[in-house]
Design a protein around this motif. Sequence first.
Motif, PDB file in Angstrom:
ATOM      1  N   MET A   1     105.725 -39.168  -0.069  1.00 14.19           N
ATOM      2  CA  MET A   1     104.805 -39.308   1.046  1.00 14.19           C
ATOM      3  C   MET A   1     103.503 -39.921   0.529  1.00 14.19           C
ATOM      4  N   ASP A   2     103.000 -40.904   1.267  1.00 14.42           N
ATOM      5  CA  ASP A   2     101.761 -41.580   0.890  1.00 14.42           C
ATOM      6  C   ASP A   2     100.549 -40.678   1.123  1.00 14.42           C
ATOM      7  N   SER A   3      99.521 -40.921   0.320  1.00 13.04           N
ATOM      8  CA  SER A   3      98.249 -40.241   0.563  1.00 13.04           C
ATOM      9  C   SER A   3      97.616 -40.861   1.814  1.00 13.04           C
ATOM     10  N   ILE A   4      96.570 -40.239   2.290  1.00 13.89           N
ATOM     11  CA  ILE A   4      95.862 -40.781   3.457  1.00 13.89           C
ATOM     12  C   ILE A   4      95.340 -42.178   3.141  1.00 13.89           C
ATOM     13  N   LEU A   5      94.779 -42.371   1.946  1.00 13.63           N
ATOM     14  CA  LEU A   5      94.253 -43.684   1.580  1.00 13.63           C
ATOM     15  C   LEU A   5      95.363 -44.735   1.497  1.00 13.63           C
ATOM     16  N   GLU A   6      96.519 -44.358   0.955  1.00 17.27           N
ATOM     17  CA  GLU A   6      97.640 -45.295   0.897  1.00 17.27           C
ATOM     18  C   GLU A   6      98.145 -45.631   2.301  1.00 17.27           C
ATOM     19  N   SER A   7      98.232 -44.634   3.143  1.00 19.60           N
ATOM     20  CA  SER A   7      98.649 -44.871   4.528  1.00 19.60           C
ATOM     21  C   SER A   7      97.663 -45.778   5.250  1.00 19.60           C
ATOM     22  N   LEU A   8      96.373 -45.567   5.012  1.00 23.26           N
ATOM     23  CA  LEU A   8      95.348 -46.415   5.608  1.00 23.26           C
ATOM     24  C   LEU A   8      95.497 -47.850   5.111  1.00 23.26           C
ATOM     25  N   TYR A   9      95.678 -48.016   3.810  1.00 25.92           N
ATOM     26  CA  TYR A   9      95.817 -49.345   3.221  1.00 25.92           C
ATOM     27  C   TYR A   9      97.034 -50.079   3.791  1.00 25.92           C
ATOM     28  N   HIS A  10      98.139 -49.369   3.949  1.00 27.55           N
ATOM     29  CA  HIS A  10      99.379 -49.989   4.413  1.00 27.55           C
ATOM     30  C   HIS A  10      99.441 -50.113   5.942  1.00 27.55           C
ATOM     31  N   GLY A  11      98.391 -49.693   6.607  1.00 27.82           N
ATOM     32  CA  GLY A  11      98.359 -49.817   8.062  1.00 27.82           C
ATOM     33  C   GLY A  11      99.260 -48.840   8.787  1.00 27.82           C
ATOM     34  N   ASN A  12      99.515 -47.708   8.170  1.00 31.98           N
ATOM     35  CA  ASN A  12     100.414 -46.724   8.764  1.00 31.98           C
ATOM     36  C   ASN A  12      99.705 -45.632   9.553  1.00 31.98           C
ATOM     37  N   LEU A  13      98.413 -45.689   9.628  1.00 28.51           N
ATOM     38  CA  LEU A  13      97.664 -44.690  10.399  1.00 28.51           C
ATOM     39  C   LEU A  13      97.354 -45.264  11.783  1.00 28.51           C
ATOM     40  N   HIS A  14      97.783 -44.561  12.801  1.00 25.46           N
ATOM     41  CA  HIS A  14      97.554 -44.984  14.178  1.00 25.46           C
ATOM     42  C   HIS A  14      97.130 -43.774  15.005  1.00 25.46           C
ATOM     43  N   PRO A  15      95.907 -43.285  14.793  1.00 26.79           N
ATOM     44  CA  PRO A  15      95.509 -42.064  15.503  1.00 26.79           C
ATOM     45  C   PRO A  15      95.549 -42.220  17.019  1.00 26.79           C
ATOM     46  N   ASP A  16      95.308 -43.426  17.512  1.00 27.64           N
ATOM     47  CA  ASP A  16      95.335 -43.621  18.958  1.00 27.64           C
ATOM     48  C   ASP A  16      96.730 -43.427  19.542  1.00 27.64           C
ATOM     49  N   GLU A  17      97.759 -43.592  18.727  1.00 25.47           N
ATOM     50  CA  GLU A  17      99.131 -43.416  19.199  1.00 25.47           C
ATOM     51  C   GLU A  17      99.649 -41.999  18.951  1.00 25.47           C
ATOM     52  N   ASN A  18      99.003 -41.267  18.068  1.00 29.43           N
ATOM     53  CA  ASN A  18      99.511 -39.964  17.667  1.00 29.43           C
ATOM     54  C   ASN A  18      98.762 -38.783  18.270  1.00 29.43           C
ATOM     55  N   ILE A  19      97.680 -39.048  18.949  1.00 24.23           N
ATOM     56  CA  ILE A  19      96.890 -37.954  19.502  1.00 24.23           C
ATOM     57  C   ILE A  19      97.335 -37.669  20.932  1.00 24.23           C
ATOM     58  N   ILE A  20      97.798 -36.461  21.134  1.00 26.62           N
ATOM     59  CA  ILE A  20      98.177 -36.013  22.468  1.00 26.62           C
ATOM     60  C   ILE A  20      97.382 -34.747  22.742  1.00 26.62           C
ATOM     61  N   PRO A  21      96.586 -34.754  23.812  1.00 26.80           N
ATOM     62  CA  PRO A  21      95.782 -33.565  24.105  1.00 26.80           C
ATOM     63  C   PRO A  21      96.642 -32.313  24.233  1.00 26.80           C
ATOM     64  N   ASP A  22      96.114 -31.201  23.741  1.00 21.75           N
ATOM     65  CA  ASP A  22      96.850 -29.944  23.836  1.00 21.75           C
ATOM     66  C   ASP A  22      96.402 -29.106  25.027  1.00 21.75           C
ATOM     67  N   ASP A  23      95.555 -29.675  25.858  1.00 19.59           N
ATOM     68  CA  ASP A  23      95.131 -29.000  27.077  1.00 19.59           C
ATOM     69  C   ASP A  23      96.336 -28.846  27.999  1.00 19.59           C
ATOM     70  N   SER A  24      96.533 -27.651  28.530  1.00 17.86           N
ATOM     71  CA  SER A  24      97.695 -27.392  29.380  1.00 17.86           C
ATOM     72  C   SER A  24      97.696 -28.251  30.642  1.00 17.86           C
ATOM     73  N   GLN A  25      96.552 -28.742  31.064  1.00 16.84           N
ATOM     74  CA  GLN A  25      96.461 -29.566  32.257  1.00 16.84           C
ATOM     75  C   GLN A  25      96.880 -31.017  32.018  1.00 16.84           C
ATOM     76  N   TYR A  26      96.959 -31.427  30.750  1.00 16.38           N
ATOM     77  CA  TYR A  26      97.231 -32.825  30.428  1.00 16.38           C
ATOM     78  C   TYR A  26      98.556 -33.310  31.013  1.00 16.38           C
ATOM     79  N   SER A  27      99.633 -32.602  30.740  1.00 16.36           N
ATOM     80  CA  SER A  27     100.941 -33.059  31.237  1.00 16.36           C
ATOM     81  C   SER A  27     101.001 -32.999  32.758  1.00 16.36           C
ATOM     82  N   ILE A  28     100.337 -32.032  33.347  1.00 17.60           N
ATOM     83  CA  ILE A  28     100.289 -31.930  34.808  1.00 17.60           C
ATOM     84  C   ILE A  28      99.570 -33.146  35.393  1.00 17.60           C
ATOM     85  N   LEU A  29      98.436 -33.496  34.804  1.00 18.05           N
ATOM     86  CA  LEU A  29      97.677 -34.639  35.308  1.00 18.05           C
ATOM     87  C   LEU A  29      98.407 -35.953  35.072  1.00 18.05           C
ATOM     88  N   ARG A  30      99.089 -36.093  33.931  1.00 20.74           N
ATOM     89  CA  ARG A  30      99.882 -37.313  33.676  1.00 20.74           C
ATOM     90  C   ARG A  30     100.970 -37.473  34.723  1.00 20.74           C
TER      91      ARG A  30
END
Length: 101
Positions: A1-30
């Motif tokens: 497994m790559d370190s955070i810096l290696e993942s960043l360098y290789h372009g493997n970090l995509h926080p905008d695609e991996n963040i899903i709110p844990d608020d219980s209302q999120y799935s209801i509103l979607r």
Amino acid sequence: MDSILESLYHGNLHPDENIIPDDSQYSILRKRTSDIIEVWKKRLSAEEFDELEALLDLYGQTHGMELAASFKYGFRMGAGIMVEVFTEKEELADTMSCFWG
């Protein structure tokens, strides 16, 4: 497994695609949003619905920019907090604030 810096360098970090709110209302509103869009799709002509989709796409783009700016601000603030903790220099917040805006 790559370190955070290696993942960043290789372009493997995509926080905008991996963040899903844990608020219980999120799935209801979607689901509600999806249902309402389907209602409008049936109610409008194809041309009108295309215009609505274009508007929603513009909103999505501006919202994405706002999220990116918020992420950068929060990251910089967090890094500033860590610098302050490790250096024990509390005045850094004043000198670094120019980077947060």
